[in-house]
Design a protein around this motif. Structure first.
Motif, mmCIF file in Angstrom:
data_model
loop_
_atom_site.group_PDB
_atom_site.id
_atom_site.type_symbol
_atom_site.label_atom_id
_atom_site.label_comp_id
_atom_site.label_asym_id
_atom_site.label_seq_id
_atom_site.Cartn_x
_atom_site.Cartn_y
_atom_site.Cartn_z
ATOM 1 N N VAL A 173 3.779 9.884 4.843
ATOM 2 C CA VAL A 173 4.632 9.090 3.983
ATOM 3 C C VAL A 173 4.503 9.268 2.363
ATOM 4 C CG1 VAL A 173 5.731 6.989 3.577
ATOM 5 C CG2 VAL A 173 5.276 7.555 5.992
ATOM 6 N N VAL A 174 5.103 9.600 1.428
ATOM 7 C CA VAL A 174 4.750 9.727 0.038
ATOM 8 C C VAL A 174 5.798 8.969 -0.708
ATOM 9 C CG1 VAL A 174 3.741 12.021 0.450
ATOM 10 C CG2 VAL A 174 6.193 12.051 -0.323
ATOM 11 N N PHE A 175 5.200 8.102 -1.662
ATOM 12 C CA PHE A 175 5.931 7.340 -2.398
ATOM 13 C C PHE A 175 5.267 7.048 -3.681
ATOM 14 C CE2 PHE A 175 3.736 3.177 -1.496
ATOM 15 C CZ PHE A 175 3.094 3.659 -0.440
ATOM 16 N N PRO A 176 6.370 6.448 -4.841
ATOM 17 C CA PRO A 176 5.593 6.315 -6.125
ATOM 18 C C PRO A 176 4.637 5.159 -6.271
ATOM 19 C CG PRO A 176 8.189 6.805 -6.096
ATOM 20 C CD PRO A 176 7.702 6.380 -4.654
ATOM 21 N N HIS A 177 3.769 5.467 -7.006
ATOM 22 C CA HIS A 177 2.771 4.323 -7.697
ATOM 23 C C HIS A 177 3.033 4.482 -8.922
ATOM 24 C CE1 HIS A 177 -0.563 2.029 -7.732
ATOM 25 N NE2 HIS A 177 -1.397 2.757 -7.813
ATOM 26 N N THR A 178 4.396 4.248 -9.459
ATOM 27 C CA THR A 178 4.890 4.276 -10.785
ATOM 28 C C THR A 178 4.841 5.752 -11.162
ATOM 29 O OG1 THR A 178 2.835 4.093 -12.238
ATOM 30 C CG2 THR A 178 4.165 2.027 -11.245
ATOM 31 N N PRO A 206 10.679 5.841 0.185
ATOM 32 C CA PRO A 206 10.799 4.600 0.844
ATOM 33 C C PRO A 206 10.246 3.587 0.284
ATOM 34 C CG PRO A 206 9.363 5.790 2.157
ATOM 35 C CD PRO A 206 9.578 6.849 0.894
ATOM 36 N N ALA A 207 9.144 3.477 -0.560
ATOM 37 C CA ALA A 207 8.271 2.539 -0.950
ATOM 38 C C ALA A 207 7.634 2.589 -2.628
ATOM 39 C CB ALA A 207 7.301 2.304 0.102
ATOM 40 N N TYR A 235 14.467 1.395 -3.150
ATOM 41 C CA TYR A 235 13.238 1.442 -2.565
ATOM 42 C C TYR A 235 13.374 0.361 -1.308
ATOM 43 C CZ TYR A 235 10.677 3.713 -6.430
ATOM 44 O OH TYR A 235 10.344 4.555 -7.379
ATOM 45 N N ARG A 236 13.151 0.795 -0.322
ATOM 46 C CA ARG A 236 12.938 0.211 0.960
ATOM 47 C C ARG A 236 11.963 -0.969 1.217
ATOM 48 N NH1 ARG A 236 13.616 2.972 6.659
ATOM 49 N NH2 ARG A 236 14.129 4.951 4.990
ATOM 50 N N TYR A 237 10.775 -0.820 0.424
ATOM 51 C CA TYR A 237 9.531 -1.376 0.683
ATOM 52 C C TYR A 237 8.956 -1.475 -0.788
ATOM 53 C CZ TYR A 237 10.169 -1.221 5.576
ATOM 54 O OH TYR A 237 10.552 -1.225 6.993
ATOM 55 N N ALA A 292 2.174 -4.365 -1.831
ATOM 56 C CA ALA A 292 1.238 -5.333 -2.565
ATOM 57 C C ALA A 292 0.112 -5.502 -1.912
ATOM 58 C CB ALA A 292 2.196 -6.532 -2.893
ATOM 59 N N ASN A 293 -0.795 -6.210 -2.675
ATOM 60 C CA ASN A 293 -2.350 -6.494 -2.245
ATOM 61 C C ASN A 293 -2.457 -7.737 -1.171
ATOM 62 O OD1 ASN A 293 -3.460 -4.251 -3.249
ATOM 63 N ND2 ASN A 293 -4.333 -5.322 -4.993
ATOM 64 N N THR A 294 -1.263 -8.447 -0.975
ATOM 65 C CA THR A 294 -1.172 -9.707 -0.120
ATOM 66 C C THR A 294 -0.165 -9.261 1.022
ATOM 67 O OG1 THR A 294 0.346 -10.579 -1.513
ATOM 68 C CG2 THR A 294 -1.825 -11.274 -1.864
ATOM 69 N N MET A 295 0.948 -8.414 0.524
ATOM 70 C CA MET A 295 2.134 -8.359 1.566
ATOM 71 C C MET A 295 2.581 -6.989 1.457
ATOM 72 S SD MET A 295 4.469 -11.485 0.787
ATOM 73 C CE MET A 295 3.088 -12.403 -0.288
ATOM 74 N N ILE A 296 3.396 -6.680 2.510
ATOM 75 C CA ILE A 296 4.436 -5.585 2.373
ATOM 76 C C ILE A 296 5.839 -6.390 2.286
ATOM 77 C CG2 ILE A 296 5.488 -3.665 3.486
ATOM 78 C CD1 ILE A 296 2.619 -3.328 5.092
ATOM 79 N N HIS A 297 6.608 -6.064 1.212
ATOM 80 C CA HIS A 297 7.820 -6.771 1.160
ATOM 81 C C HIS A 297 8.986 -5.894 1.536
ATOM 82 C CE1 HIS A 297 6.178 -10.036 -1.587
ATOM 83 N NE2 HIS A 297 5.398 -9.031 -2.022
ATOM 84 N N ARG A 298 9.898 -6.210 2.386
ATOM 85 C CA ARG A 298 10.976 -5.332 2.682
ATOM 86 C C ARG A 298 12.260 -5.965 1.738
ATOM 87 N NH1 ARG A 298 13.881 -2.051 6.956
ATOM 88 N NH2 ARG A 298 15.585 -1.335 5.620
ATOM 89 N N ILE A 299 12.737 -4.983 0.866
ATOM 90 C CA ILE A 299 13.452 -5.309 -0.128
ATOM 91 C C ILE A 299 15.082 -4.673 -0.088
ATOM 92 C CG2 ILE A 299 11.855 -5.961 -1.750
ATOM 93 C CD1 ILE A 299 12.112 -3.464 -3.030
ATOM 94 N N ASN A 300 15.055 -3.640 0.650
ATOM 95 C CA ASN A 300 16.292 -3.056 0.981
ATOM 96 C C ASN A 300 16.615 -2.644 2.254
ATOM 97 O OD1 ASN A 300 18.021 -2.787 -1.558
ATOM 98 N ND2 ASN A 300 16.629 -1.623 -2.560
#
Lengths: 226, 121
Positions: A148-153, A188-189, A213-215, A218-226
């Motif tokens: 799984v590859v996704f942007p880190h900005t 996806p994230a 983005y679907r997710y 973060a350093n405390t949690m994974i947020h599902r946003i879409n």
């Protein structure tokens, strides 16, 4: 919006809503054997987590494999993530998740060390012995076939330094487009520098959600946003 | 062997057995990051709605045990912190993950929790 707090973290744990993650940065060839031992241990005790597995966990609330899930995350887009870490993930049957600072990949190899030092990307000695430090776009595309590859900005930026509309467009939107153009898949994230949570800045939350983005990791949690 | 335990320093297992939560935090933060990963336990949040309750008993029991350890480590490390101090939450969760899920780490179970409570007095 779920802002990080002790109360939130405790409740997520009590409800069984959590995921194990191991964060890596540069994985030099000189430390390959140690990384191999560590990943072999994780592969023995835990199950790989694909994007579909994570989707299913959010939809059902239940982890569906015999062993608990574990996500190894290899940050920044180092060349050695593709040449050292990913082959070990393949060897041990783990799904790697690779947040990539897309402008690091885009940067001319001659200037990648300076890019890294300018943008909080840590380097080990082996990274500075000459040659390319970041992945190539071809390596990104190859990785995306099994992992799984996704942007880190784009430039390894935090939300607190991504200020103008142009900044947001470049770091949140164009990084996604660049990655998707190469992989032919949805990115996806998303994850900010420092793993800042969703819910800390409505303007930045809107931008990440609107970009599709679907997710958000973060350093405390994974947020599902879409 | 626990991930991250330097050969010349007490292992995480030893620190845990001694109830040395501050020592665990130091060891967790004093690792060679080019050779070792950073274990984390992340919560799950669905910003679109509610994640269904986990019907799996083992998952709930493990989460409950993690929550108990989170509270014990919070009491030992961050009694000064606001509830919404993100850095403090991350620090406690790093120690929890480092101690309880690296390869060969201590399983998250009641006898260990009791040992921590006893040692942390």
């Amino acid at each position: 919006m779920t802002r990080p707090s002790s109360t939130v973290q405790r409740e997520q744990l009590r409800r069984g809503h959590f995921m194990r993650v191991v964060n890596y940065h540069s994985t030099p060839r000189g430390a390959r054997d140690e990384l191999a031992r560590e990943l072999a241990g994780f592969a023995r005790d835990y199950a790989p987590v694909t994007l579909d597995d994570l989707d299913r966990l959010f939809e059902t609330g239940t982890w569906h494999k015999d062993k608990p899930g574990l996500i190894p995350v290899f940050y920044e887009g180092y060349r050695n993530s593709a040449t050292v870490a990913a082959p070990l993930c393949d060897q041990f049957g783990l799904t790697g998740w690779f947040p990539i600072a897309t402008s690091f990949v885009e940067c001319d190899p001659e200037y990648q060390e300076a890019f890294a030092r300018a943008h909080w990307i840590s380097l080990v000695e082996e990274d500075t012995t000459g040659g390319r430090i970041a992945m190539s776009w071809e390596e990104v595309a190859e990785l995306s076939r099994r992992h799984v590859v996704f942007p880190h900005t784009a430039h390894h930026e935090g939300f607190d330094t991504t200020l103008s509309d142009g900044d947001i467009q470049r770091e949140v939107v164009e990084s996604k487009r660049a990655l998707e153009a190469v992989t032919g898949q949805e990115a996806p994230a998303f994850v900010w520098l420092h793993g800042s949570s969703y819910g800390l800045s409505p303007r930045h939350d809107d931008a990440v959600r609107s970009a599709g983005y679907r997710y958000q990791f973060a350093n405390t949690m994974i947020h599902r946003i879409n | 062997m626990l991930t991250g335990a330097h050969e010349d320093k007490p292992s995480a297992a030893r620190l845990l057995a001694d109830g040395d939560i501050v020592g665990l935090m130091r060891t967790c933060h004093d690792r060679r990051l080019e050779r070792e990963g950073i274990p984390m336990v992340l919560g799950l949040a669905d910003e679109r709605g509610v994640i269904p309750s986990a019907p799996d008993r083992a998952q709930l029991e493990e989460g409950g045990a993690f929550a108990e350890v989170f509270d014990r480590y919070s009491a030992a490390l961050i009694p000064w912190a606001r509830d919404d101090d993100e850095g403090a939450v991350i620090t406690v969760m790093q120690v929890l993950a480092y101690t309880h899920f690296a390869p060969g780490a201590a399983l998250i179970e009641e006898p260990i929790a009791e040992r921590i409570e006893g040692g942390a007095q």
